[in-house]
Scaffold this motif. Structure first.
Motif, PDB file in Angstrom:
ATOM      1  N   CYS A 142       0.948  -3.120  -5.393  1.00  0.00           N
ATOM      2  CA  CYS A 142       2.290  -3.703  -5.346  1.00  0.00           C
ATOM      3  C   CYS A 142       2.340  -4.945  -4.469  1.00  0.00           C
ATOM      4  CB  CYS A 142       3.292  -2.665  -4.850  1.00  0.00           C
ATOM      5  SG  CYS A 142       3.622  -1.353  -6.055  1.00  0.00           S
ATOM      6  N   ILE A 143       1.628  -4.939  -3.363  1.00  0.00           N
ATOM      7  CA  ILE A 143       1.625  -6.115  -2.476  1.00  0.00           C
ATOM      8  C   ILE A 143       0.932  -7.296  -3.150  1.00  0.00           C
ATOM      9  CG2 ILE A 143       0.604  -7.029  -0.350  1.00  0.00           C
ATOM     10  CD1 ILE A 143       1.454  -4.462   1.030  1.00  0.00           C
ATOM     11  N   ILE A 144      -0.152  -7.047  -3.851  1.00  0.00           N
ATOM     12  CA  ILE A 144      -0.856  -8.132  -4.540  1.00  0.00           C
ATOM     13  C   ILE A 144       0.020  -8.724  -5.645  1.00  0.00           C
ATOM     14  CG2 ILE A 144      -2.808  -8.672  -6.039  1.00  0.00           C
ATOM     15  CD1 ILE A 144      -4.393  -6.528  -4.441  1.00  0.00           C
ATOM     16  N   ILE A 145       0.588  -7.874  -6.488  1.00  0.00           N
ATOM     17  CA  ILE A 145       1.420  -8.355  -7.594  1.00  0.00           C
ATOM     18  C   ILE A 145       2.675  -9.043  -7.059  1.00  0.00           C
ATOM     19  CG2 ILE A 145       2.822  -7.659  -9.580  1.00  0.00           C
ATOM     20  CD1 ILE A 145       0.815  -5.392 -10.044  1.00  0.00           C
ATOM     21  N   GLY A 146       3.345  -8.418  -6.083  1.00  0.00           N
ATOM     22  CA  GLY A 146       4.566  -8.984  -5.525  1.00  0.00           C
ATOM     23  C   GLY A 146       4.332 -10.334  -4.880  1.00  0.00           C
ATOM     24  N   SER A 147       3.212 -10.475  -4.174  1.00  0.00           N
ATOM     25  CA  SER A 147       2.902 -11.745  -3.504  1.00  0.00           C
ATOM     26  C   SER A 147       2.652 -12.856  -4.514  1.00  0.00           C
ATOM     27  CB  SER A 147       1.678 -11.575  -2.602  1.00  0.00           C
ATOM     28  OG  SER A 147       1.927 -10.637  -1.582  1.00  0.00           O
ATOM     29  N   ASN A 178       4.811  -1.944   4.243  1.00  0.00           N
ATOM     30  CA  ASN A 178       5.555  -2.837   3.355  1.00  0.00           C
ATOM     31  C   ASN A 178       5.343  -2.623   1.860  1.00  0.00           C
ATOM     32  OD1 ASN A 178       6.740  -4.740   5.471  1.00  0.00           O
ATOM     33  ND2 ASN A 178       4.570  -4.816   5.982  1.00  0.00           N
ATOM     34  N   GLY A 179       4.413  -1.770   1.474  1.00  0.00           N
ATOM     35  CA  GLY A 179       4.072  -1.609   0.064  1.00  0.00           C
ATOM     36  C   GLY A 179       5.248  -1.258  -0.829  1.00  0.00           C
ATOM     37  N   THR A 194      10.625  -5.323  -5.646  1.00  0.00           N
ATOM     38  CA  THR A 194      10.902  -6.674  -6.130  1.00  0.00           C
ATOM     39  C   THR A 194      10.186  -7.003  -7.434  1.00  0.00           C
ATOM     40  OG1 THR A 194       9.052  -7.741  -4.960  1.00  0.00           O
ATOM     41  CG2 THR A 194      11.119  -7.432  -3.720  1.00  0.00           C
ATOM     42  N   ILE A 195       9.196  -6.239  -7.799  1.00  0.00           N
ATOM     43  CA  ILE A 195       8.344  -6.603  -8.931  1.00  0.00           C
ATOM     44  C   ILE A 195       9.110  -6.686 -10.255  1.00  0.00           C
ATOM     45  CG2 ILE A 195       6.416  -5.793 -10.371  1.00  0.00           C
ATOM     46  CD1 ILE A 195       5.005  -4.966  -7.779  1.00  0.00           C
ATOM     47  N   PRO A 196       9.986  -5.735 -10.601  1.00  0.00           N
ATOM     48  CA  PRO A 196      10.670  -5.849 -11.897  1.00  0.00           C
ATOM     49  C   PRO A 196      11.461  -7.150 -12.052  1.00  0.00           C
ATOM     50  CG  PRO A 196      10.888  -3.627 -11.062  1.00  0.00           C
ATOM     51  CD  PRO A 196      10.269  -4.439  -9.954  1.00  0.00           C
ATOM     52  N   TYR A 197      12.300  -7.488 -11.042  1.00  0.00           N
ATOM     53  CA  TYR A 197      13.092  -8.710 -11.212  1.00  0.00           C
ATOM     54  C   TYR A 197      12.237  -9.966 -11.067  1.00  0.00           C
ATOM     55  CZ  TYR A 197      16.724 -12.096 -11.521  1.00  0.00           C
ATOM     56  OH  TYR A 197      17.473 -13.146 -11.964  1.00  0.00           O
ATOM     57  N   PHE A 198      11.307  -9.968 -10.128  1.00  0.00           N
ATOM     58  CA  PHE A 198      10.442 -11.137  -9.982  1.00  0.00           C
ATOM     59  C   PHE A 198       9.630 -11.398 -11.253  1.00  0.00           C
ATOM     60  CE2 PHE A 198       9.912 -11.778  -5.085  1.00  0.00           C
ATOM     61  CZ  PHE A 198      11.235 -12.187  -5.018  1.00  0.00           C
TER      62      PHE A 198
END
Length: 277
Positions: free
Chosen positions: A54-59, A141-142, A148-152
């Motif tokens: 999740c941190i990698i994708i979100g970043s 923070n994960g 945030t991933i769905p909307y981002f």
């Protein structure tokens, strides 16, 4: 007198627990509390992998969307961008309060799928508030990155498929949503800093002193049992207004009238487990 690292992780406990306000009496909390030890043991390798992903994708999504907002920035709209950033921060503070309130007040560690993965950290935090200070960036923070991933992802799709003219029609809204998502990502880190009483960078303590992020003294109010107020943990700007409005008790009264469920019953069960000496 200087305080060492081992003493630091108990300092918030001594200030905020083992109190009796006439409503509820809570056993002394800390890392040796029976409930804290059991809850900490539920953190799994699978959960750790999910947080890394999740941190990698979100970043990556954050970087891509920030680039596109800046690429489509127009100087004549700067006031509107400032307003969108401000309201994004305010909304993130409110969102942190709602999620914090729901997770503190309802649900159970025994719930399928969500219990040990998402409810567990909130139960652990009330028994051992400084456990968060011992979590690394991934564990702390994960879950917020995951939110945030769905909307981002949708935001990245819009930036990738729309023309420049079309993007100009919604870039201010996306500026707001980008700010909201960014501060959602940071909320647990800001929360962690509010429990850290030494060794913080000067820029962090300056932001806390200016109340641009959650101050340490401000957040201590929440950690007085039974943890029923001051739920907003991004900036804490909305804590006092919501307290004055009686917002959280009103919401809890509504939930109880509709479902019969009382708040924080599971939380108190964990808080009152016998200490391990």
């Amino acid at each position: 007198m200087a305080i060492n690292a081992e003493e630091h992780v108990e300092v918030a406990d001594r200030m905020s627990h083992n109190v009796d306000k006439g409503r509820v009496k809570v056993k002394r909390a800390g890392r040796n509390h029976a409930g804290a030890k059991e809850l900490a043991g539920y953190y799994s390798n699978g959960k750790r992998i999910q947080e890394y992903i999740c941190i990698i994708i979100g970043s990556c999504l954050l970087a891509f969307n920030t680039y596109n907002v800046l690429l489509n920035f127009r100087l004549e709209n700067w006031k509107w961008h400032v307003a969108s950033v401000f309201f994004g921060i305010v909304m993130s503070d409110f969102a942190s309060g709602v999620v914090h309130w729901l997770s503190d007040s309802y649900g159970s560690v025994s719930m399928p799928l969500f219990g040990k993965a998402f409810i567990r950290p909130f139960r652990e935090h009330h028994i051992d508030p400084t456990a968060l200070c011992r979590h690394d960036f991934i564990e702390a923070n994960g879950d917020n990155f995951m939110l945030t991933i769905p909307y981002f992802s949708y935001q990245a799709y819009k930036f990738s498929t729309q023309t420049t003219e079309q993007i100009q029609s919604f870039v201010l809204f996306e500026s707001f949503m980008l700010t909201l998502g960014f501060f959602v990502m940071l909320t647990n880190q800001i929360h962690k800093w509010s429990h850290t009483y030494f060794g913080l960078p000067r820029w962090v303590t300056l932001l806390q002193d200016l109340h641009l992020i959650l101050p340490r003294k401000h957040h201590r109010v929440h950690h007085v049992a039974p943890h029923e107020t001051y739920f907003c943990i991004t900036t804490g700007w909305l804590d006092y207004p919501l307290e004055m409005l009686g917002f959280w008790p009103a919401m809890e009264g509504l939930v109880e009238s509709l479902t019969g469920i009382k708040p924080r019953t599971d939380d108190m069960k964990w808080c009152n487990k016998e200490d391990i000496r």
